[in-house]
Motif scaffolding. Structure first.
Motif, PDB file in Angstrom:
ATOM      1  N   THR A  71       0.828  -1.219   0.000  1.00 45.61           N
ATOM      2  CA  THR A  71       0.000   0.000   0.000  1.00 45.61           C
ATOM      3  C   THR A  71       0.855   1.259   0.000  1.00 45.61           C
ATOM      4  OG1 THR A  71      -0.138  -0.095   2.421  1.00 45.61           O
ATOM      5  CG2 THR A  71      -1.906  -1.147   1.172  1.00 45.61           C
ATOM      6  N   ALA A  72       2.142   1.141   0.359  1.00 41.97           N
ATOM      7  CA  ALA A  72       3.036   2.298   0.360  1.00 41.97           C
ATOM      8  C   ALA A  72       3.733   2.486  -0.983  1.00 41.97           C
ATOM      9  CB  ALA A  72       4.086   2.148   1.476  1.00 41.97           C
ATOM     10  N   ARG A  73       3.376   1.656  -2.000  1.00 45.70           N
ATOM     11  CA  ARG A  73       4.000   1.751  -3.322  1.00 45.70           C
ATOM     12  C   ARG A  73       2.971   2.316  -4.302  1.00 45.70           C
ATOM     13  NH1 ARG A  73       6.536  -4.225  -3.838  1.00 45.70           N
ATOM     14  NH2 ARG A  73       7.237  -3.373  -5.863  1.00 45.70           N
ATOM     15  N   PRO A  74       3.056   3.594  -4.655  1.00 47.79           N
ATOM     16  CA  PRO A  74       2.008   4.269  -5.458  1.00 47.79           C
ATOM     17  C   PRO A  74       1.725   3.594  -6.803  1.00 47.79           C
ATOM     18  CG  PRO A  74       3.540   5.871  -4.513  1.00 47.79           C
ATOM     19  CD  PRO A  74       4.136   4.525  -4.275  1.00 47.79           C
ATOM     20  N   ARG A  75       2.747   3.184  -7.533  1.00 45.08           N
ATOM     21  CA  ARG A  75       2.510   2.620  -8.863  1.00 45.08           C
ATOM     22  C   ARG A  75       1.791   1.274  -8.766  1.00 45.08           C
ATOM     23  NH1 ARG A  75       8.132   3.809 -12.252  1.00 45.08           N
ATOM     24  NH2 ARG A  75       7.984   6.113 -12.145  1.00 45.08           N
ATOM     25  N   VAL A  76       2.171   0.460  -7.808  1.00 44.15           N
ATOM     26  CA  VAL A  76       1.491  -0.823  -7.611  1.00 44.15           C
ATOM     27  C   VAL A  76       0.034  -0.601  -7.252  1.00 44.15           C
ATOM     28  CG1 VAL A  76       1.447  -2.936  -6.220  1.00 44.15           C
ATOM     29  CG2 VAL A  76       3.637  -1.971  -6.971  1.00 44.15           C
ATOM     30  N   MET A  77      -0.227   0.375  -6.376  1.00 43.38           N
ATOM     31  CA  MET A  77      -1.598   0.641  -5.970  1.00 43.38           C
ATOM     32  C   MET A  77      -2.414   1.227  -7.123  1.00 43.38           C
ATOM     33  SD  MET A  77      -2.121  -0.458  -2.947  1.00 43.38           S
ATOM     34  CE  MET A  77      -1.122  -1.844  -3.521  1.00 43.38           C
ATOM     35  N   ALA A  78      -1.793   2.032  -7.971  1.00 43.13           N
ATOM     36  CA  ALA A  78      -2.507   2.581  -9.127  1.00 43.13           C
ATOM     37  C   ALA A  78      -2.938   1.452 -10.066  1.00 43.13           C
ATOM     38  CB  ALA A  78      -1.617   3.578  -9.862  1.00 43.13           C
ATOM     39  N   ALA A  79      -2.029   0.468 -10.275  1.00 43.00           N
ATOM     40  CA  ALA A  79      -2.380  -0.677 -11.127  1.00 43.00           C
ATOM     41  C   ALA A  79      -3.487  -1.504 -10.479  1.00 43.00           C
ATOM     42  CB  ALA A  79      -1.141  -1.532 -11.363  1.00 43.00           C
ATOM     43  N   PHE A  80      -3.401  -1.661  -9.160  1.00 40.73           N
ATOM     44  CA  PHE A  80      -4.431  -2.429  -8.456  1.00 40.73           C
ATOM     45  C   PHE A  80      -5.794  -1.766  -8.569  1.00 40.73           C
ATOM     46  CE2 PHE A  80      -6.655  -2.553  -4.251  1.00 40.73           C
ATOM     47  CZ  PHE A  80      -7.289  -3.765  -4.444  1.00 40.73           C
ATOM     48  N   THR A 105     -16.658  -0.283  -3.153  1.00 39.10           N
ATOM     49  CA  THR A 105     -15.253  -0.618  -2.940  1.00 39.10           C
ATOM     50  C   THR A 105     -14.345   0.215  -3.827  1.00 39.10           C
ATOM     51  OG1 THR A 105     -15.927  -2.876  -2.430  1.00 39.10           O
ATOM     52  CG2 THR A 105     -13.611  -2.525  -2.892  1.00 39.10           C
ATOM     53  N   GLY A 106     -14.816   0.534  -5.047  1.00 37.23           N
ATOM     54  CA  GLY A 106     -14.026   1.377  -5.930  1.00 37.23           C
ATOM     55  C   GLY A 106     -13.811   2.758  -5.348  1.00 37.23           C
ATOM     56  N   TYR A 107     -14.857   3.344  -4.754  1.00 38.55           N
ATOM     57  CA  TYR A 107     -14.696   4.646  -4.095  1.00 38.55           C
ATOM     58  C   TYR A 107     -13.697   4.544  -2.933  1.00 38.55           C
ATOM     59  CZ  TYR A 107     -19.117   5.566  -6.512  1.00 38.55           C
ATOM     60  OH  TYR A 107     -20.089   5.710  -7.459  1.00 38.55           O
ATOM     61  N   LEU A 108     -13.873   3.489  -2.132  1.00 39.48           N
ATOM     62  CA  LEU A 108     -13.047   3.334  -0.927  1.00 39.48           C
ATOM     63  C   LEU A 108     -11.566   3.242  -1.281  1.00 39.48           C
ATOM     64  CD1 LEU A 108     -12.888   2.806   2.162  1.00 39.48           C
ATOM     65  CD2 LEU A 108     -13.135   0.370   1.643  1.00 39.48           C
ATOM     66  N   TYR A 109     -11.216   2.334  -2.213  1.00 37.35           N
ATOM     67  CA  TYR A 109      -9.809   2.127  -2.525  1.00 37.35           C
ATOM     68  C   TYR A 109      -9.233   3.252  -3.370  1.00 37.35           C
ATOM     69  CZ  TYR A 109      -9.755  -2.584  -0.570  1.00 37.35           C
ATOM     70  OH  TYR A 109      -9.791  -3.641   0.290  1.00 37.35           O
ATOM     71  N   SER A 110     -10.053   3.883  -4.206  1.00 41.08           N
ATOM     72  CA  SER A 110      -9.551   5.007  -5.000  1.00 41.08           C
ATOM     73  C   SER A 110      -9.092   6.146  -4.101  1.00 41.08           C
ATOM     74  CB  SER A 110     -10.630   5.505  -5.979  1.00 41.08           C
ATOM     75  OG  SER A 110     -10.917   4.531  -6.946  1.00 41.08           O
ATOM     76  N   TRP A 111      -9.893   6.464  -3.117  1.00 41.76           N
ATOM     77  CA  TRP A 111      -9.543   7.578  -2.235  1.00 41.76           C
ATOM     78  C   TRP A 111      -8.451   7.201  -1.220  1.00 41.76           C
ATOM     79  CZ3 TRP A 111     -11.422  12.336  -3.197  1.00 41.76           C
ATOM     80  CH2 TRP A 111     -11.067  13.348  -2.287  1.00 41.76           C
ATOM     81  N   GLN A 112      -8.445   5.940  -0.818  1.00 39.73           N
ATOM     82  CA  GLN A 112      -7.504   5.501   0.218  1.00 39.73           C
ATOM     83  C   GLN A 112      -6.120   5.216  -0.340  1.00 39.73           C
ATOM     84  OE1 GLN A 112      -8.856   2.072   2.372  1.00 39.73           O
ATOM     85  NE2 GLN A 112      -6.977   1.878   3.571  1.00 39.73           N
ATOM     86  N   LEU A 113      -6.021   4.643  -1.561  1.00 38.50           N
ATOM     87  CA  LEU A 113      -4.742   4.154  -2.053  1.00 38.50           C
ATOM     88  C   LEU A 113      -4.116   5.043  -3.110  1.00 38.50           C
ATOM     89  CD1 LEU A 113      -5.598   0.338  -2.319  1.00 38.50           C
ATOM     90  CD2 LEU A 113      -4.525   1.562  -0.423  1.00 38.50           C
ATOM     91  N   LEU A 114      -4.902   5.912  -3.751  1.00 44.06           N
ATOM     92  CA  LEU A 114      -4.336   6.807  -4.761  1.00 44.06           C
ATOM     93  C   LEU A 114      -3.976   8.142  -4.134  1.00 44.06           C
ATOM     94  CD1 LEU A 114      -6.685   6.044  -7.790  1.00 44.06           C
ATOM     95  CD2 LEU A 114      -4.474   5.026  -7.223  1.00 44.06           C
ATOM     96  N   GLN A 115      -3.239   8.959  -4.875  1.00 48.10           N
ATOM     97  CA  GLN A 115      -2.775  10.235  -4.353  1.00 48.10           C
ATOM     98  C   GLN A 115      -3.127  11.365  -5.301  1.00 48.10           C
ATOM     99  OE1 GLN A 115       1.440   9.857  -3.726  1.00 48.10           O
ATOM    100  NE2 GLN A 115       1.232   8.315  -2.101  1.00 48.10           N
TER     101      GLN A 115
END
Length: 452
Positions: A71-80, A105-115
């Motif tokens: 979760t601390a790796r932005p590019r991996v999280m963007a792909a996820f 779930t898309g709203y949750l992870y988009s806001w939580q994992l993207l920057q």
């Protein structure tokens, strides 16, 4: 150790994080159950749909549960997130229930994992997918349909942004409170350590002050008393030696009578000296006991300071020989007990130095009561000494040692400590052959003022 309320709060926050982590799986399971229960999807397409559901659950578990450090790796999280949004779209095409529930779930992870702005990209894509699924497809190419479609998408994006921002603010405040509590705990621990250190220093300072007090009291009672006793015993020894020598040199009857008379006088002097030595020993034993119990000098309990000094100087003159003139000037009034004790001890020390070192024929003691000060002056016409080295070194152990083996250095230091501790000043003036003058000035604090 943490307090019970803080520990309970930490446990509640841990439970909330666990529930939030389980939300995607719950929503995915709910969407699948509703799809099966409502027959929203033909049974022939169900195996593929269940396979997609299992693949999506595995994706979420791999990226967030199995490898939480990712979760601390932005590019991996963007792909996820991009893959997850695609899976939401595929599942929403197969059943609207996936758009209605699992789409969250898309709203949750988009806001939580993207920057940054990528958050809005992920949320907008999820909103577009869910609105398209609810409307049964893309809007008709008419202005009203397109505007309505865009309105719903914008409304969903705005709601997600607002509530997510509120959640972040609440979390930040919670973290700040936690940091404040931790800083407070650290401050309390530091204060406890500082308090313990101050207690140790206070105990050490108290022990040091008590040692200095006992040293001064021992010097002013036992040491001076022993010097007086030794002086009286030495005089008695000389008287006994004189009597023995006279007896051995007598040859005639008249001479024998004169010798007998002289011997009787010497024996009388010997008895007087021994009696004085015994009395001094008893008095100084009592003073030593009083010093141990931090009591004031005994003479001040039954007499005013001028009367006590008059008795002290008269007794000293009788025991040591030089004539002492005592004078009190100004309106006599009761002073604070510590001030009177310091003045009495100063006279004792000054007279003891005169007896041991000065060889004086006359001594003058003056006690002056002024408006704000009380001044004590002790003057003698003895041999004096050199004060060029300063008041603290007016007597060295080598130059101030008498026949009794006592030294005068600590006595002057003790006198100065006593006077300065009460806010007074001590001046010593002397030159070889001109005598010595000791002057102590102390604030004239009355007993009533000290009691307030």
């Amino acid at each position: 150790m943490e307090t019970t309320p803080q520990r309970d709060l930490d446990l509640r926050e841990e439970r909330v994080r666990s529930l939030v982590g389980a939300v995607p799986y719950v929503l995915l399971a709910a969407s699948t159950v509703l799809t099966l229960a409502t027959h929203d999807l033909p049974w022939a397409r169900m195996p593929v749909t269940l396979g997609l559901v299992a693949l999506t659950a595995a994706l979420i578990w791999t990226m967030t549960g199995l490898n939480p450090d990712w979760t601390a790796r932005p590019r991996v999280m963007a792909a996820f997130v991009a893959t997850l949004v695609v899976m939401i779209a595929v599942l929403s095409i197969r059943s609207v229930w996936f758009a209605g529930f699992f789409g969250f779930t898309g709203y949750l992870y988009s806001w939580q994992l993207l920057q940054g702005r990528w958050r809005f990209v992920g949320v907008t894509a999820t909103a577009a997918i869910t609105v398209t699924a609810y409307m049964g497809g893309l809007p008709a190419p008419t202005p009203s349909s397109v505007l309505l479609y865009l309105f719903f998408v914008a409304a969903l994006v705005a709601l997600v942004a607002v509530f997510s921002h509120l959640g972040e603010t609440t979390a930040e405040r919670s973290d700040e409170r936690r940091r404040m509590v931790e800083r407070l705990r650290e401050t309390i621990r530091e204060n406890d350590g500082l308090h313990a250190q101050l207690l140790v220093q206070a105990r050490e300072a108290g022990a040091h002050d008590e040692r200095e007090r006992m040293a001064r009291e021992i010097h002013d009672t036992l040491a001076q008393g022993l010097v007086g006793i030794i002086t009286q015993l030495q005089a008695a020894e000389r008287a006994a030696g004189t009597a023995t020598g006279a007896s051995a040199g007598s040859e005639t009857a008249d001479g024998a009578a004169d010798v007998a008379e002289a011997a009787e006088r010497n024996r009388a002097e010997w008895r007087l000296r021994v009696a004085d030595a015994i009395r001094l020993a008893r008095e100084n034993l009592a003073e030593a006991r009083r010093s141990v119990h931090a009591l004031g000098p005994a003479p001040l309990e039954t007499a005013r300071l001028p009367d006590a000094l008059a008795d002290l100087t008269a007794e000293w003159s009788r025991l040591n020989g030089p004539r002492v003139e005592f004078t009190a000037t100004g309106p006599v009034r009761p002073l604070n007990a510590e001030v009177e004790a310091v003045l009495l001890r100063a006279v004792q020390e000054a007279l003891a130095n005169v007896a041991r070192h000065a060889g004086a024929g006359r001594v003058g003691v003056t006690l002056s009561y002024m408006e704000d000060l009380v001044v004590l002056d002790v003057r003698d016409d003895g041999i004096g000494f050199e004060t060029a080295a300063g008041p603290e070194a007016v007597l060295s152990p080598a130059s101030a040692r008498g026949d009794d083996g006592a030294t005068g250095g600590f006595g002057l230091t003790s006198m100065r400590q006593r006077v300065t501790r009460l806010g007074g000043t001590l001046d010593i003036e002397s030159e070889p052959g001109t005598g010595t003058a000791v002057s102590a000035a102390l604030p004239a604090v009355s007993r009533e003022t000290a009691g307030e």
